[in-house]
Every structure is written in C-alpha cells, then in structure tokens.
Design a protein around this motif. Structure first.
Motif, PDB file in Angstrom:
ATOM      1  N   SER A 105       1.115  -1.172  -0.560  1.00  0.00           N
ATOM      2  CA  SER A 105       0.260  -0.387   0.043  1.00  0.00           C
ATOM      3  C   SER A 105       1.079   1.115  -0.174  1.00  0.00           C
ATOM      4  CB  SER A 105      -1.289  -0.190   1.441  1.00  0.00           C
ATOM      5  OG  SER A 105      -2.234   1.182   0.601  1.00  0.00           O
ATOM      6  N   THR A 106       0.199   2.606   0.478  1.00  0.00           N
ATOM      7  CA  THR A 106       1.251   3.723   0.431  1.00  0.00           C
ATOM      8  C   THR A 106       0.983   4.444   1.623  1.00  0.00           C
ATOM      9  OG1 THR A 106      -0.677   5.275   0.099  1.00  0.00           O
ATOM     10  CG2 THR A 106      -0.444   4.574  -2.109  1.00  0.00           C
ATOM     11  N   SER A 107       2.154   4.633   1.933  1.00  0.00           N
ATOM     12  CA  SER A 107       2.094   5.539   3.263  1.00  0.00           C
ATOM     13  C   SER A 107       1.367   6.096   3.665  1.00  0.00           C
ATOM     14  CB  SER A 107       3.623   6.090   3.644  1.00  0.00           C
ATOM     15  OG  SER A 107       4.644   5.429   3.042  1.00  0.00           O
ATOM     16  N   GLU A 108       0.540   6.874   2.655  1.00  0.00           N
ATOM     17  CA  GLU A 108      -0.493   8.117   3.583  1.00  0.00           C
ATOM     18  C   GLU A 108      -2.019   6.866   3.935  1.00  0.00           C
ATOM     19  OE1 GLU A 108       1.271   8.002   0.935  1.00  0.00           O
ATOM     20  OE2 GLU A 108       1.932  10.679   0.922  1.00  0.00           O
ATOM     21  N   GLU A 109      -2.006   5.442   2.886  1.00  0.00           N
ATOM     22  CA  GLU A 109      -3.443   4.260   3.433  1.00  0.00           C
ATOM     23  C   GLU A 109      -3.149   4.474   4.615  1.00  0.00           C
ATOM     24  OE1 GLU A 109      -3.897   3.977  -1.520  1.00  0.00           O
ATOM     25  OE2 GLU A 109      -3.212   3.071  -0.634  1.00  0.00           O
ATOM     26  N   VAL A 110      -1.813   3.588   4.854  1.00  0.00           N
ATOM     27  CA  VAL A 110      -2.219   3.144   5.886  1.00  0.00           C
ATOM     28  C   VAL A 110      -1.401   4.010   7.239  1.00  0.00           C
ATOM     29  CG1 VAL A 110       0.023   1.487   7.232  1.00  0.00           C
ATOM     30  CG2 VAL A 110      -0.438   1.511   4.769  1.00  0.00           C
ATOM     31  N   LEU A 111      -0.922   4.360   7.167  1.00  0.00           N
ATOM     32  CA  LEU A 111      -1.659   5.937   8.257  1.00  0.00           C
ATOM     33  C   LEU A 111      -2.390   6.346   8.256  1.00  0.00           C
ATOM     34  CD1 LEU A 111       1.899   8.558   7.431  1.00  0.00           C
ATOM     35  CD2 LEU A 111       1.397   7.098   9.384  1.00  0.00           C
ATOM     36  N   HIS A 112      -3.565   6.323   7.006  1.00  0.00           N
ATOM     37  CA  HIS A 112      -5.040   6.682   7.945  1.00  0.00           C
ATOM     38  C   HIS A 112      -4.794   5.783   8.880  1.00  0.00           C
ATOM     39  CE1 HIS A 112      -9.116   8.124   7.036  1.00  0.00           C
ATOM     40  NE2 HIS A 112      -8.901   7.084   6.601  1.00  0.00           N
ATOM     41  N   TRP A 113      -5.287   4.917   7.743  1.00  0.00           N
ATOM     42  CA  TRP A 113      -5.821   2.800   8.064  1.00  0.00           C
ATOM     43  C   TRP A 113      -5.139   2.467   9.456  1.00  0.00           C
ATOM     44  CZ3 TRP A 113      -3.603  -1.206   9.734  1.00  0.00           C
ATOM     45  CH2 TRP A 113      -4.580  -2.532   9.894  1.00  0.00           C
ATOM     46  N   LEU A 114      -3.945   2.559   9.824  1.00  0.00           N
ATOM     47  CA  LEU A 114      -3.299   2.969  11.318  1.00  0.00           C
ATOM     48  C   LEU A 114      -5.064   3.628  12.728  1.00  0.00           C
ATOM     49  CD1 LEU A 114      -0.189   2.610  11.031  1.00  0.00           C
ATOM     50  CD2 LEU A 114      -1.579   0.949  12.127  1.00  0.00           C
ATOM     51  N   LYS A 115      -4.844   4.756  12.387  1.00  0.00           N
ATOM     52  CA  LYS A 115      -5.248   5.603  12.440  1.00  0.00           C
ATOM     53  C   LYS A 115      -7.427   5.430  12.862  1.00  0.00           C
ATOM     54  CE  LYS A 115      -2.436   9.521  12.871  1.00  0.00           C
ATOM     55  NZ  LYS A 115      -1.570   9.266  12.257  1.00  0.00           N
ATOM     56  N   THR A 116      -7.824   4.787  12.158  1.00  0.00           N
ATOM     57  CA  THR A 116      -9.291   4.349  12.208  1.00  0.00           C
ATOM     58  C   THR A 116      -8.764   3.608  13.293  1.00  0.00           C
ATOM     59  OG1 THR A 116      -9.113   2.702   9.992  1.00  0.00           O
ATOM     60  CG2 THR A 116      -9.567   5.748   9.836  1.00  0.00           C
ATOM     61  N   LYS A 117      -8.103   1.949  13.010  1.00  0.00           N
ATOM     62  CA  LYS A 117      -8.194   0.687  13.579  1.00  0.00           C
ATOM     63  C   LYS A 117      -7.588   0.949  15.497  1.00  0.00           C
ATOM     64  CE  LYS A 117      -9.605  -1.845  10.535  1.00  0.00           C
ATOM     65  NZ  LYS A 117     -10.791  -2.616  10.268  1.00  0.00           N
ATOM     66  N   ASN A 118      -6.844   2.700  15.501  1.00  0.00           N
ATOM     67  CA  ASN A 118      -6.790   2.783  16.830  1.00  0.00           C
ATOM     68  C   ASN A 118      -5.164   1.457  16.885  1.00  0.00           C
ATOM     69  OD1 ASN A 118      -8.386   4.613  17.791  1.00  0.00           O
ATOM     70  ND2 ASN A 118     -10.374   3.836  17.655  1.00  0.00           N
ATOM     71  N   ILE A 119      -4.314   1.761  16.072  1.00  0.00           N
ATOM     72  CA  ILE A 119      -3.230   1.126  16.371  1.00  0.00           C
ATOM     73  C   ILE A 119      -1.973   2.331  16.613  1.00  0.00           C
ATOM     74  CG2 ILE A 119      -1.411  -0.858  15.128  1.00  0.00           C
ATOM     75  CD1 ILE A 119      -4.149  -2.156  13.867  1.00  0.00           C
ATOM     76  N   LYS A 120      -1.299   1.493  17.425  1.00  0.00           N
ATOM     77  CA  LYS A 120      -0.487   3.241  17.353  1.00  0.00           C
ATOM     78  C   LYS A 120       1.190   2.782  16.979  1.00  0.00           C
ATOM     79  CE  LYS A 120       1.553   5.344  21.298  1.00  0.00           C
ATOM     80  NZ  LYS A 120       2.206   5.751  22.856  1.00  0.00           N
ATOM     81  N   SER A 121       0.937   3.588  16.301  1.00  0.00           N
ATOM     82  CA  SER A 121       2.760   3.763  14.974  1.00  0.00           C
ATOM     83  C   SER A 121       3.684   3.371  15.817  1.00  0.00           C
ATOM     84  CB  SER A 121       2.671   3.518  14.014  1.00  0.00           C
ATOM     85  OG  SER A 121       2.667   4.945  13.778  1.00  0.00           O
ATOM     86  N   TYR A 122       4.896   2.620  15.994  1.00  0.00           N
ATOM     87  CA  TYR A 122       6.287   3.022  16.306  1.00  0.00           C
ATOM     88  C   TYR A 122       7.255   2.656  15.576  1.00  0.00           C
ATOM     89  CZ  TYR A 122       4.463   1.769  21.065  1.00  0.00           C
ATOM     90  OH  TYR A 122       3.597   2.119  21.705  1.00  0.00           O
ATOM     91  N   ALA A 123       7.963   4.308  15.181  1.00  0.00           N
ATOM     92  CA  ALA A 123       8.885   4.149  13.670  1.00  0.00           C
ATOM     93  C   ALA A 123      10.227   3.676  14.655  1.00  0.00           C
ATOM     94  CB  ALA A 123       8.919   5.541  13.700  1.00  0.00           C
TER      95      ALA A 123
END
Length: 264
Positions: free
Chosen positions: A172-190
């Motif tokens: 997928s694209t970074s933009e789509e993944v970032l949006h999807w993570l937020k909608t799923k309430n999944i925290k991202s650790y870079a």
C-alpha cells in the motif's frame, strides 16, 4: 514412459524464465514462480491456485504429488530444470501459481494486533527474512509501504522459505497506511537511531505496529514525523545499525515477550 520437455526453447519454459526475471510479466500475467515441495504445500494450504507444476523426475523421483491435478503437471529434463531453478539443493519442483493480493480492509486482525510495516523495502532477501520472522512470531500482517520490490519476487519467496504464503501481506502507500492505523486505533512505533525511547521500555503489548525503514536511509521524514512514537535498539558497538531483518526480529520478539507469546 513419460513425455519430457527437453528444450529450453519450449514456450512454457521460456515463459517461466520471463516470469522469474520481470515483475512486469508477473503483474501482466497475474502469475508467480517459486520452487520446492515445502513451498508448494504451504501455498496450497493458504489457498493459492496452482496453475502449472514442472517436475524433474531425475531429482524428484516418481513420488506422487498431492494437491495438483495431473493435467497441470509437466515433466522436464534435468538440463531444463537447471535452467529454470534458482536455488541450490532444489528438490525438483518449479511451480507457477496465481498470487493473492490483499488490501488493508481485508486483513483479519486479532483483538490486540501486532503488525510489521516496511517502508520502501528494496531487497527481496530482506523481505523474505522478515516474512520468516513474521511467521515465527505469528504477527497479524506485514504491510509494505511504497515497495521497491515485488512482494512475490521469486527471491523473496525463496528467502522466506515459504513464509510468503503463511503470513498476510499487503502492499500500500504510506498515506493509506497511516490513515488506516488511525481508524483502527493501532499505535505506530517508528524505528530510528534518533529516537529517545528504547524498544524494551515501550509498551508493545497493546495494538501496535513497528515501522522499519531501509538500511541505506532509514525511514522517511513522513514516517518519522507522523508515527505515534520513535523507538530504538541500544547500540553498544562502533557500528550504529543492524540489518533491517535482524532489527525487525528483535522488536517483534520483544512484543511477543511482552504479550506472553500470545497474540489475542
């Protein structure tokens, strides 16, 4: 007496070589190529449709092959097999199958999912090694953002030892993944060398994803700025980075440790 394909100029053999060498051919024909009985079994178990199986009797023998219709099996000479085989110690099987392309919305997640996100992965070998980690840790999915290599590159499948078929993979694209993570309430650790927090001092037991960059340049500014948090692995030597697949394994198994090696 079985009929053998003994010429590398046979149209079927020439097409296998095209599929191996060119991602554009794999996309256009909607086909992938891989080797080995173990990989064949994993692909069938995961619901991949096998289109053609090339068998070298001189290597494989006359053992029956389960899960593939006889009409889809073609026997080839060892010279032809050596031409289309791309790994050492192969067991005499080359498989052409249809890929399965998942989307973010079709992923099946646990209640507290753990994900591996890779940005712009370039090397098929690294992708394959990370898929082995994903299988071993039983992560929910591997998400490849803005990929620079085909997720079904033959060398990625080879280095994954078949884990390309046991793990949910999405490109997928970074933009789509970032949006999807937020909608799923999944925290991202870079994962970043500039992070202030260490990975083992971070809560990886809740719904989360680790985000890994390339070995050459690390993560992009987009992920560094928009991920929920940056984390790092302590480095005590003179070299300040690990191979991305090694780093991914360290973080993934810390998450599993915090979860008691359960992913509910």
């Amino acid at each position: 007496m079985i009929d053998l394909i003994s010429s590398t100029h046979n149209p079927k053999i020439k097409n296998v070589l095209k599929l191996q060498e060119k991602s554009s051919e794999r996309r256009n024909q909607n086909l992938i190529v891989f080797e080995g009985n173990r990989e064949l079994g994993l692909a069938i178990s995961a619901g991949f449709k096998i289109r053609t199986l090339f068998v070298c009797p001189e290597i494989w023998g006359d053992e029956k092959i389960e899960g593939v219709a006889q009409r889809d099996i073609f026997y080839i000479s060892k010279d032809v097999f050596d031409k289309i085989a791309y790994r050492e110690g192969s067991d005499g099987l080359v498989i052409v199958a249809e890929p399965k392309y998942l989307s973010l919305d079709t992923l099946v997640l646990n209640k507290t999912p753990f994900l591996i996100i890779l940005e712009a992965v370039e090397k098929p070998g690294n992708l394959g090694a990370i898929l082995r980690t994903a299988d071993a840790a039983q992560v929910d999915a591997v998400i490849v953002c803005d990929p620079k290599t085909d997720i079904y590159n033959p060398n990625a499948i080879r280095s994954s030892v078949g884990c390309a078929f046991t793990t949910q993979i999405v490109a997928s694209t970074s933009e789509e993944v970032l949006h999807w993570l937020k909608t799923k309430n999944i925290k991202s650790y870079a994962a970043a060398l500039t992070a202030k927090e260490f990975y083992h001092e971070t809560d990886l037991a809740s719904a989360c994803a680790i985000v890994m960059g390339t070995e050459a340049t690390g993560l992009s500014e987009k992920w560094l700025n928009e991920a929920d948090q940056q984390i790092k692995i302590p480095m005590r030597g003179q070299i300040d980075s690990l191979n991305v697949s090694t780093s991914t394994a360290i973080l993934a198994f810390e998450a599993m440790r915090q979860r008691g090696f359960h992913n509910d």
